[in-house]
Design a protein around this motif. Structure first.
Motif, mmCIF file in Angstrom:
data_model
loop_
_atom_site.group_PDB
_atom_site.id
_atom_site.type_symbol
_atom_site.label_atom_id
_atom_site.label_comp_id
_atom_site.label_asym_id
_atom_site.label_seq_id
_atom_site.Cartn_x
_atom_site.Cartn_y
_atom_site.Cartn_z
ATOM 1 N N LEU A 317 10.899 53.303 88.377
ATOM 2 C CA LEU A 317 9.832 54.276 88.128
ATOM 3 C C LEU A 317 8.910 53.815 87.011
ATOM 4 N N GLY A 318 9.486 53.223 85.983
ATOM 5 C CA GLY A 318 8.656 52.739 84.880
ATOM 6 C C GLY A 318 7.703 51.645 85.324
ATOM 7 N N LEU A 319 8.174 50.717 86.150
ATOM 8 C CA LEU A 319 7.306 49.645 86.637
ATOM 9 C C LEU A 319 6.201 50.192 87.528
ATOM 10 N N VAL A 320 6.531 51.171 88.383
ATOM 11 C CA VAL A 320 5.507 51.764 89.251
ATOM 12 C C VAL A 320 4.440 52.467 88.425
ATOM 13 N N VAL A 321 4.869 53.273 87.421
ATOM 14 C CA VAL A 321 3.904 53.979 86.562
ATOM 15 C C VAL A 321 3.049 52.993 85.788
ATOM 16 N N LEU A 322 3.663 51.913 85.290
ATOM 17 C CA LEU A 322 2.908 50.915 84.533
ATOM 18 C C LEU A 322 1.858 50.234 85.396
ATOM 19 N N ALA A 323 2.179 50.057 86.686
ATOM 20 C CA ALA A 323 1.250 49.359 87.574
ATOM 21 C C ALA A 323 0.044 50.205 87.934
ATOM 22 N N ILE A 324 0.199 51.524 88.073
ATOM 23 C CA ILE A 324 -0.903 52.362 88.570
ATOM 24 C C ILE A 324 -1.445 53.309 87.510
ATOM 25 N N GLN A 325 -1.071 53.123 86.243
ATOM 26 C CA GLN A 325 -1.474 54.093 85.232
ATOM 27 C C GLN A 325 -2.989 54.132 85.041
ATOM 28 N N GLN A 326 -3.667 52.982 85.101
ATOM 29 C CA GLN A 326 -5.107 52.970 84.875
ATOM 30 C C GLN A 326 -5.838 53.688 86.002
ATOM 31 N N GLU A 327 -5.464 53.450 87.247
ATOM 32 C CA GLU A 327 -6.108 54.114 88.375
ATOM 33 C C GLU A 327 -5.849 55.608 88.344
ATOM 34 N N VAL A 328 -4.625 56.022 88.011
ATOM 35 C CA VAL A 328 -4.310 57.449 87.950
ATOM 36 C C VAL A 328 -5.102 58.127 86.842
ATOM 37 N N ARG A 329 -5.216 57.453 85.681
ATOM 38 C CA ARG A 329 -5.958 58.044 84.573
ATOM 39 C C ARG A 329 -7.438 58.174 84.911
ATOM 40 N N GLY A 330 -8.026 57.158 85.550
ATOM 41 C CA GLY A 330 -9.427 57.245 85.938
ATOM 42 C C GLY A 330 -9.686 58.340 86.959
ATOM 43 N N LEU A 331 -8.803 58.474 87.944
ATOM 44 C CA LEU A 331 -8.970 59.519 88.940
ATOM 45 C C LEU A 331 -8.834 60.905 88.319
ATOM 46 N N THR A 332 -7.888 61.046 87.394
ATOM 47 C CA THR A 332 -7.695 62.337 86.730
ATOM 48 C C THR A 332 -8.917 62.714 85.891
ATOM 49 N N ASP A 333 -9.465 61.757 85.147
ATOM 50 C CA ASP A 333 -10.643 62.037 84.326
ATOM 51 C C ASP A 333 -11.841 62.406 85.192
ATOM 52 N N ALA A 334 -12.020 61.715 86.300
ATOM 53 C CA ALA A 334 -13.160 62.015 87.177
ATOM 54 C C ALA A 334 -13.038 63.413 87.762
ATOM 55 N N LEU A 335 -11.833 63.746 88.219
ATOM 56 C CA LEU A 335 -11.637 65.081 88.768
ATOM 57 C C LEU A 335 -11.831 66.161 87.708
ATOM 58 N N TYR A 336 -11.344 65.896 86.492
ATOM 59 C CA TYR A 336 -11.476 66.896 85.425
ATOM 60 C C TYR A 336 -12.950 67.108 85.066
ATOM 61 N N GLN A 337 -13.696 66.023 84.898
ATOM 62 C CA GLN A 337 -15.099 66.153 84.526
ATOM 63 C C GLN A 337 -15.924 66.804 85.630
ATOM 64 N N ALA A 338 -15.539 66.589 86.890
ATOM 65 C CA ALA A 338 -16.314 67.167 87.988
ATOM 66 C C ALA A 338 -15.965 68.632 88.211
ATOM 67 N N ALA A 339 -14.712 68.987 87.998
ATOM 68 C CA ALA A 339 -14.275 70.334 88.371
ATOM 69 C C ALA A 339 -14.161 71.289 87.192
ATOM 70 N N HIS A 340 -14.085 70.769 85.942
ATOM 71 C CA HIS A 340 -13.836 71.659 84.813
ATOM 72 C C HIS A 340 -14.962 72.667 84.582
ATOM 73 N N PRO A 341 -16.247 72.264 84.549
ATOM 74 C CA PRO A 341 -17.291 73.293 84.294
ATOM 75 C C PRO A 341 -17.305 74.388 85.345
ATOM 76 N N ALA A 342 -17.270 73.965 86.610
ATOM 77 C CA ALA A 342 -17.307 74.985 87.657
ATOM 78 C C ALA A 342 -16.053 75.845 87.630
ATOM 79 N N ALA A 343 -14.879 75.214 87.420
ATOM 80 C CA ALA A 343 -13.636 75.979 87.408
ATOM 81 C C ALA A 343 -13.609 76.962 86.247
#
Length: 773
Positions: A317-343
């Motif tokens: 699990l640690g290796l999987v998280v380490l491999a995809i952490q940057q993509e997950v963080r970028g996707l989370t930030d994009a979703l938050y910035q797009a949906a937070h004002p409207a939400a």
């Protein structure tokens, strides 16, 4: 085509190295338009796939046209985004459906009103919905069609091609193709008791009908040994008699050869308790001393394996998280910035709307909350708390019964009273104790009946039955012992909704059938019904063996069916012998394999009768007979099974027709050796007949010439009937064989030319004959 050529069954035929069957010949045969058209027409799924492909193209065209008419607005993407988030949250933590309704109401209510104020937006929304419908329908249909196409191309097409390829291959091999043994798997012979190899028969349907007409009681399954009584008993107890398995609580026990009714019932009592505990995922409780030693012995190993698996899991699990952490963080930030004002705005609007509705419409708000609360209580199903208590009490009682039946308990108590002074001491003491005793047989019967009644009452609520299987009852020696056993345990048979299935000998079944002629015995009062199992027919044996050994053709089925008499246990044994001979000798022809197997059977019969004859009579005449049998065994074992030996086969037939061996002085002319001689000679006659039928060339042509609907005595089933008849009357079996031989135009037994065995005796006889000349 290439995949079908690599199929194990097709490859086995190609590995025969026959000049008329090669890959090139098969490719040429399948390149013909007639074969291609036949392959496609043989599978209706091909035409169904063509129709599905046409529907996919129509949906794709409708999607393109609807997409060109609409333009994008934030309403529909927002609704799909909310639905996606809800689905992910529901899959992760589980959310009730009413939360989903509330989650989807606010984008529909807030954005929908804003969206539908403009007429152009309303028509655009209709176009968007049409596009969405076309898109979902096209994606689902295309995915389904692709999966079906892949399944058809990779699996079903090969299944369709393999029979046609086998047909073309057999046409290339010629009319005697069935006389070749080509098997690629014999897993069904290795794992003979696997339920996936069980073949349904008419007997199972008959047993199911009998059970459906009973509300409990004992039913017996009788038949000769090896006919499949134990298999049928297991299928009945496990609920596998019908096409759809039924859930039953069942316990199957074996009857010991030497028994005491108390010990058997005690063992059955414990088995029922253990199985009922296992039904609810419990294990029997054992005393602390026994339990602690077992745990202490295995604790280091368990800790080691547990720590090793936990370390592997955490590292992965640690290796999987380490491999995809940057993509997950970028996707989370994009979703938050797009949906937070409207939400945030929608959340404030929803909060204000909720407070306004609560204060302005209190009755409706409370009614909604009351309805939701009542619905949640109904989903919790509080009735299960009450209905689960009898089950828990019964599980607790099973623990207590096991502890009481397996251990002796003792309880002691002591009381003391005393006073002491400087010169005087006064004391009073009392000790009392008690120990448990084992149940008497009537108490054991009563407790067991009580437990079964309670189990049946609980399982009946779920439309489940209770089955108790008592197997191998025919191992109790004589029929008198079996009747005495039934007389002792029949008191437990009349529990409501509890079915006892017993496997008994033919004597017990015949006694039940003869009830009232002239008197009734214990079988009539113990058993509700008796099901008689007959031996398998040739067609049923074919179905059984072709399921277990693909490639086992009809001539080989007829051979092992005749040797076994149609008894499934012997049928599997002789099939193992044929396949073992096939792998050992690398022979594929019916004649060579049948000759090898039948000569081995004849040699074993001769060797066994020699031992019996020498044990009962040691006279000079008997010694000569024993020596002649030894000579014949040596001739059989030295013979080459790849070619015919008519003289040796004729010698076997002559021995089968010869008179009884001479008796020694004082021997009983009607003793056991003479009775065994009748059985032995009849069996040799049977083996000689099989040699003339199966160990000859052109079996298919001879079978077509001698068998048919109007030639019942020449049917190959008659050989199996003769084999079974030997267990009843060798004389009757001889008559069946004689009728069969007449209709197959087999030669009668004649005096054979004396064949000297190899060795010094043969050299001396040749030298004496040369001197006389």
């Amino acid at each position: 085509m290439a995949a079908s050529l690599e199929h194990p069954e097709i490859r086995a035929y190609l590995d025969l190295d026959r000049p008329q069957v090669t890959e090139e010949h098969l490719r040429q045969a399948f390149d013909q338009p007639r074969i291609i058209s036949e392959v496609l027409r043989a599978d209706p799924a091909y035409f169904e796939l063509r129709g599905r492909a046409a529907r996919v193209d129509a949906l794709r065209q409708g999607l393109i046209e609807a997409r060109e008419r609409c333009h994008a607005t934030p309403f529909l993407p927002l609704l799909l985004l909310v639905a996606l988030i809800y689905w992910l949250a529901d899959a992760a933590i589980g959310i009730p459906w009413w939360v989903g309704v509330l989650v989807h109401i606010w984008p529909l209510g807030y954005c929908g009103v804003k969206e539908f104020r403009d007429p152009d937006n309303r028509s655009n929304f209709v176009d968007q919905m049409q596009t969405a419908v076309y898109g979902v329908a096209w994606a689902a249909s295309a995915a389904d069609t692709e999966v079906r196409l892949a399944w058809w191309a990779l699996v079903k097409l090969k299944r369709t091609m393999n029979p046609i390829m086998r047909r073309e291959m057999t046409a290339l091999l010629g009319p005697d193709h069935e006389s070749l043994l080509v098997t690629h798997s014999h897993d069904g012979l290795i794992d003979a008791g696997n339920p996936r190899y069980w073949i349904s028969t008419q007997v199972e349907s008959a047993l199911q009908r009998k059970l459906d007409q009973m509300s409990g009681g004992a039913i017996a399954i009788c038949g000769p040994r090896g006919v499949g009584k134990s298999t049928l008993l297991k299928k009945a107890c496990q609920g596998r008699l019908g096409p759809i398995p039924d859930l039953h609580f069942h316990t199957i026990v074996q009857t010991p050869a030497n028994y005491r009714p108390e010990e058997f019932l005690l063992s059955l009592f414990q088995s029922v308790c253990r199985n009922y505990l296992a039904l609810y995922g419990r294990r029997p409780r054992t005393p602390f001393l026994f339990r602690s030693r077992a745990r202490a012995a295995h604790r280091p190993r368990r800790l080691y394996h547990s720590a090793l698996r936990s370390a592997q899991l955490l590292s992965g699990l640690g290796l999987v998280v380490l491999a995809i952490q940057q993509e997950v963080r970028g996707l989370t930030d994009a979703l938050y910035q797009a949906a937070h004002p409207a939400a945030a705005g929608w959340a404030m609007d929803l909060r204000e709307w909720t407070l306004t509705a609560w204060h302005m419409h209190p009755a409706i708000s409370r009614l909604v909350l009351l309805s939701v609360g009542a619905l949640l209580v109904w989903w919790a199903d509080p009735r299960t708390w009450l209905t689960g208590r009898p089950t828990r009490r019964l599980v607790h009682d099973c623990h207590n019964y096991l502890h009481l039946l397996q251990h002796i308990q003792s309880v002691s108590a002591s009381t003391s009273l005393g006073a002491s002074g400087r010169a005087l001491t006064l004391g009073i003491g009392r000790t009392s104790g008690s120990s448990s005793r084992t149940f008497t047989y009537p108490e054991l019967v009563w407790e067991f009946r009580s437990l079964l009644s309670r189990i049946s009452a609980i399982e009946r609520q779920d439309n489940m039955k209770v089955f108790i299987g008592i197997d191998e009852l025919d191992r109790l020696g004589s029929s008198e012992q079996a009747r005495a056993f039934l007389a002792e345990i029949k008191a437990i048979f009349d529990v409501p909704r509890v079915y006892f299935v017993l496997s008994v000998s033919e004597d017990i079944g015949a006694a039940f059938i003869r009830r009232g002629l002239p008197t009734r015995d214990v079988t009539d009062s113990s058993l509700e019904d008796v099901l008689v199992i007959e031996a398998r027919t040739l067609e049923e044996s074919r179905q059984l063996l072709q399921m277990r050994v693909p490639g086992f053709t009809d001539p080989f089925v007829a051979l092992v069916h005749a040797l076994s008499g149609g008894l499934p246990r012997d049928l599997i044994r002789y099939t193992r012998k044929v396949t073992e001979t096939h792998w050992r000798t690398r022979q594929h022809g019916l004649a060579a394999l049948a000759r090898d197997v039948l000569w081995e059977e004849a040699a074993q019969a001769l060797a066994g009768f020699r031992v019996l004859l020498a044990r009962h009579d040691d006279s000079a005449a008997t010694a000569q007979t024993v020596h002649d049998l030894h000579t014949l065994v040596a001739l059989i074992r030295d013979a080459d099974p790849t070619r015919a030996h008519p003289e040796l086969e004729q010698r076997i037939l002559q021995l089968a027709h010869s008179a009884r061996p001479p008796h020694g002085e004082g021997a009983d002319p009607a003793g056991e050796p003479d009775q065994r001689w009748e059985e032995f000679s009849c069996y040799l006659y049977f083996i000689g007949t099989l040699l003339e039928v199966f160990a000859r060339r052109n079996f298919a042509a001879r079978k077509a010439a001698y068998t048919g609907p109007e030639k019942a005595p020449a049917d190959l089933q008659r050989l199996a009937e003769a084999r079974l008849e030997m267990t009843i009357s060798p004389h009757s079996a001889r008559k069946i064989l004689e009728q069969f031989r007449v209709h197959w135009a087999l030669r009668p037994a004649t005096l054979p030319r004396i064949v000297q065995p190899p060795g010094p005796d043969a050299q001396r006889s040749r030298a004496s004959a040369h001197n006389r000349s």
